[in-house]
Each structure stands twice: as structure tokens, then as C-alpha cells.
Design an enzyme around this catalytic site. Structure first.
Site, PDB file in Angstrom:
ATOM      1  N   GLU A 100     -38.978  68.365  13.316  1.00  0.00           N
ATOM      2  CA  GLU A 100     -38.888  67.357  14.375  1.00  0.00           C
ATOM      3  C   GLU A 100     -37.485  67.367  14.975  1.00  0.00           C
ATOM      4  OE1 GLU A 100     -39.348  62.505  14.536  1.00  0.00           O
ATOM      5  OE2 GLU A 100     -40.709  63.642  13.231  1.00  0.00           O
ATOM      6  N   ASP A 102     -35.367  64.832  17.587  1.00  0.00           N
ATOM      7  CA  ASP A 102     -35.531  63.465  18.085  1.00  0.00           C
ATOM      8  C   ASP A 102     -34.494  62.999  19.085  1.00  0.00           C
ATOM      9  OD1 ASP A 102     -37.645  63.044  16.375  1.00  0.00           O
ATOM     10  OD2 ASP A 102     -36.543  61.831  14.955  1.00  0.00           O
ATOM     11  N   GLU A 104     -34.188  59.005  20.316  1.00  0.00           N
ATOM     12  CA  GLU A 104     -34.727  57.654  20.249  1.00  0.00           C
ATOM     13  C   GLU A 104     -33.734  56.711  20.934  1.00  0.00           C
ATOM     14  OE1 GLU A 104     -37.599  57.327  16.372  1.00  0.00           O
ATOM     15  OE2 GLU A 104     -35.478  56.856  16.090  1.00  0.00           O
ATOM     16  N   THR A 118     -30.147  60.373  17.627  1.00  0.00           N
ATOM     17  CA  THR A 118     -30.671  61.742  17.531  1.00  0.00           C
ATOM     18  C   THR A 118     -30.812  62.134  16.064  1.00  0.00           C
ATOM     19  OG1 THR A 118     -28.493  62.834  17.541  1.00  0.00           O
ATOM     20  CG2 THR A 118     -29.507  62.353  19.686  1.00  0.00           C
ATOM     21  N   ASN A 119     -31.768  63.021  15.807  1.00  0.00           N
ATOM     22  CA  ASN A 119     -31.999  63.471  14.438  1.00  0.00           C
ATOM     23  C   ASN A 119     -32.696  64.820  14.472  1.00  0.00           C
ATOM     24  OD1 ASN A 119     -32.028  63.396  11.646  1.00  0.00           O
ATOM     25  ND2 ASN A 119     -33.205  61.514  11.478  1.00  0.00           N
ATOM     26  N   ARG A 128     -30.196  63.507   9.436  1.00  0.00           N
ATOM     27  CA  ARG A 128     -29.091  64.147  10.159  1.00  0.00           C
ATOM     28  C   ARG A 128     -28.804  63.370  11.451  1.00  0.00           C
ATOM     29  NH1 ARG A 128     -32.550  68.856   8.837  1.00  0.00           N
ATOM     30  NH2 ARG A 128     -31.628  69.956   7.069  1.00  0.00           N
ATOM     31  N   GLU A 129     -28.555  62.095  11.299  1.00  0.00           N
ATOM     32  CA  GLU A 129     -28.429  61.215  12.455  1.00  0.00           C
ATOM     33  C   GLU A 129     -27.059  61.296  13.120  1.00  0.00           C
ATOM     34  OE1 GLU A 129     -28.960  60.125   9.333  1.00  0.00           O
ATOM     35  OE2 GLU A 129     -30.934  59.154   9.222  1.00  0.00           O
ATOM     36  N   GLY A 198     -28.992  46.178  13.691  1.00  0.00           N
ATOM     37  CA  GLY A 198     -29.466  46.182  12.309  1.00  0.00           C
ATOM     38  C   GLY A 198     -30.617  45.231  12.044  1.00  0.00           C
ATOM     39  N   ARG A 266     -21.931  56.972   2.633  1.00  0.00           N
ATOM     40  CA  ARG A 266     -23.315  57.395   2.438  1.00  0.00           C
ATOM     41  C   ARG A 266     -23.412  58.621   1.534  1.00  0.00           C
ATOM     42  NH1 ARG A 266     -27.155  59.344   7.494  1.00  0.00           N
ATOM     43  NH2 ARG A 266     -28.944  60.097   6.268  1.00  0.00           N
TER      44      ARG A 266
END
Length: 278
Positions: A100, A102, A104, A118-119, A128-129, A198, A266
Site C-alpha cells: 500500500e 498512502d 491521507e 503518508t505511509n 513508515r509515517e 489526537g 517510538r
């Protein structure tokens, strides 16, 4: 050359130019995936709208699958208070191990900018944002959002400006989407549990229905010519040319608001491998 032949040639050229400008046809090239009448088409398939209300969102997908090439779509996003809404435009294969790519668009309260999310997913795994604010109002007129996908790299573009590059590092153990053909999808849906600040700001249903607009879908399946405008003359090298590198740096310096490659919290044990390959 006879006058009749010349007239026919001019008509053919004009028709060819109209195809380039107008791109694909939403009647012929796409099918509705959900929405119960919330997907509307106008101008003999040249314009499409998606709408979202309290009952349902809506969506469509291409009838064809594509493996590499350049995909362009012009969008005009939900105007006004779009908080809680997500307009998704992406390429995807099917199944648990799908690939995919992306775009969004995460809505926001009036006067606050959209977030472009995006990813890249490979074999069902994303994470992988990269996120951006845009340097224009994406609700006032149409803008072109593109994916240039080759066996060596994926370039995300906004109005032909590169905003992100994801390179093929399979030789170093990083998966890359290159074997699964994908369809083009788009949808407008409610995601107020997370989409805006959020999830702190919810969808204002008094403003419904929310509407997004689409036109000028175009596909160039030749991945060599699809990237020629912003890569080296030797396209096999798949490196951005100097102008495109400058534009990419400009976007990432002034408009990027999140990058998984710099998120040490993260990834306390180290960022993913592709983030260390520059």
C-alpha cells in the site's frame, strides 16, 4: 493535403489533448466501493464527489490494477470545519500481506491546516509515517497529488513537487513493494477517535454532509517516463535531479511535522534500517 484531411487531423490532435488534460473517466475507470448514493459523478464522468454524513462515508476504486508508473489525481478537500474527517487516496493490493502507498488528509477545525499523512506498506506491514502541512489551502481549488512508483523508488508529489522519497533497499534487508499490482482507492470517512489533534476534536455533524471533489485522474504506466521530469537523465539511477532535491529539502524543512525516522521515543532501540541509508 486536402482541407478535409487537415480538419480531421486537427480534430484528432484536439481529442488527444483533451484526453491528456481530462485524464481518466470516473464512469469507465472506477467503481463504487461503499456509500449508498453518496458517490456522485458529473460531466459524463469527468468529476466525482464523495460525501460523508452521520450514517456513512463513501468510496471508490479503480477497475484496473497497476504495477509501477505515475498515478495523478486532482482533489479539492472538504472545506470549513473538517475536523474528524479523513479523505484517503491510496494504492493498495489485497489480502493480509498487501502492499500500500498512502495519502491521507486529516481534517481540522476551521482556520487550522490539514495534515497530509503518508505511509508505505509492504507485505502487510506499514509504520513508515511521514506527515506534512501544505503550503496552500487545499479546499479552495483543485491540486494534483501523485505517486511515481518504480522498481527503485516511490516518490510522493504535490503539484509536481516531491515531498517524500522511499527508496528500494531490498539489498540491505528492507522490504519494498514491487511484486503486487495495486488498485487506486479513495474514501471519505469519519475517524474522529484519532484524526484531529489526537482525537480531542470530534466531528461536528451539524456541518454534514462533508464533500470532497475529484477530477483529472491520469496514469502513466511507463515508469521511465513517469519520473523523467524530476530525475536524472539516466533514469535507471533513480536519483532526483538538482531542482527536485531543492524542492524536497524545502518541503521537509518547512512543512514536515512528523517523521518516523527521527522518532527516538517510538524506536528506543534504534530507528528502522531504511532511515539510516542516505
Amino acid at each position: 493535403m486536402g482541407k478535409g484531411v487537415l480538419v480531421i487531423m486537427v480534430m484528432v490532435v484536439a481529442l488527444a489533448l483533451s484526453v491528456v488534460v481530462n485524464g481518466g473517466n470516473f464512469d469507465q475507470d472506477f467503481e463504487v466501493t461503499f456509500g449508498d448514493g453518496r458517490v456522485k459523478k458529473f460531466g459524463r464522468g469527468q468529476l466525482l464527489t464523495l460525501s460523508l454524513d452521520r450514517v456513512s462515508g463513501s468510496g471508490f476504486r479503480s477497475k484496473r490494477e497497476y504495477l509501477f508508473g505515475r498515478i495523478d489525481m486532482q482533489l479539492k478537500l472538504v472545506a470549513g470545519n473538517s475536523a474528524g474527517t479523513v479523505t484517503a487516496y491510496y494504492l493498495s493490493s489485497e489480502g493480509a500481506t498487501h502492499d500500500e502507498i498512502d495519502f491521507e488528509f486529516l481534517g481540522n477545525v476551521s482556520g487550522q491546516p490539514y495534515t497530509l499523512h503518508t505511509n508505505v506498506f509492504t507485505k502487510g506491514k506499514g509504520g513508515r509515517e511521514q506527515q506534512f502541512h501544505l503550503w496552500f489551502d487545499p479546499t479552495s481549488k483543485f491540486h494534483t497529488y501523485s505517486v511515481a512508483w518504480t522498481p527503485r523508488m516511490i516518490i510522493f508529489l504535490v503539484d509536481n513537487t516531491p515531498i517524500r522519497v522511499f527508496k528500494n533497499h531490498e539489498a540491505r534487508g528492507v522490504p519494498f513493494p514491487k511484486s503486487q499490482p495495486m488498485k487506486v482507492y479513495s474514501s471519505l470517512w469519519n475517524a474522529d477517535q484519532w484524526a484531529t489533534q489526537g482525537g480531542r476534536v470530534k466531528t461536528d455533524w451539524a456541518k454534514a454532509p462533508f464533500t470532497a471533489y475529484y477530477r483529472n485522474f491520469n496514469v502513466n504506466p511507463n515508469h521511465a517516463t513517469a519520473t523523467a521530469a524530476f530525475t536524472d537523465a539516466k533514469w535507471q539511477n533513480q536519483e532526483l535531479n538538482a531542482w527536485s532535491r531543492r524542492r524536497l529539502r524545502w518541503v521537509q524543512k518547512y512543512f514536515m511535522i512528523y517523521n518516523y525516522c527521527t522518532d527516538a521515543q517510538r524506536f528506543p532501540k534504534g530507528v528502522p534500517r531504511e532511515c539510516r541509508m542516505f
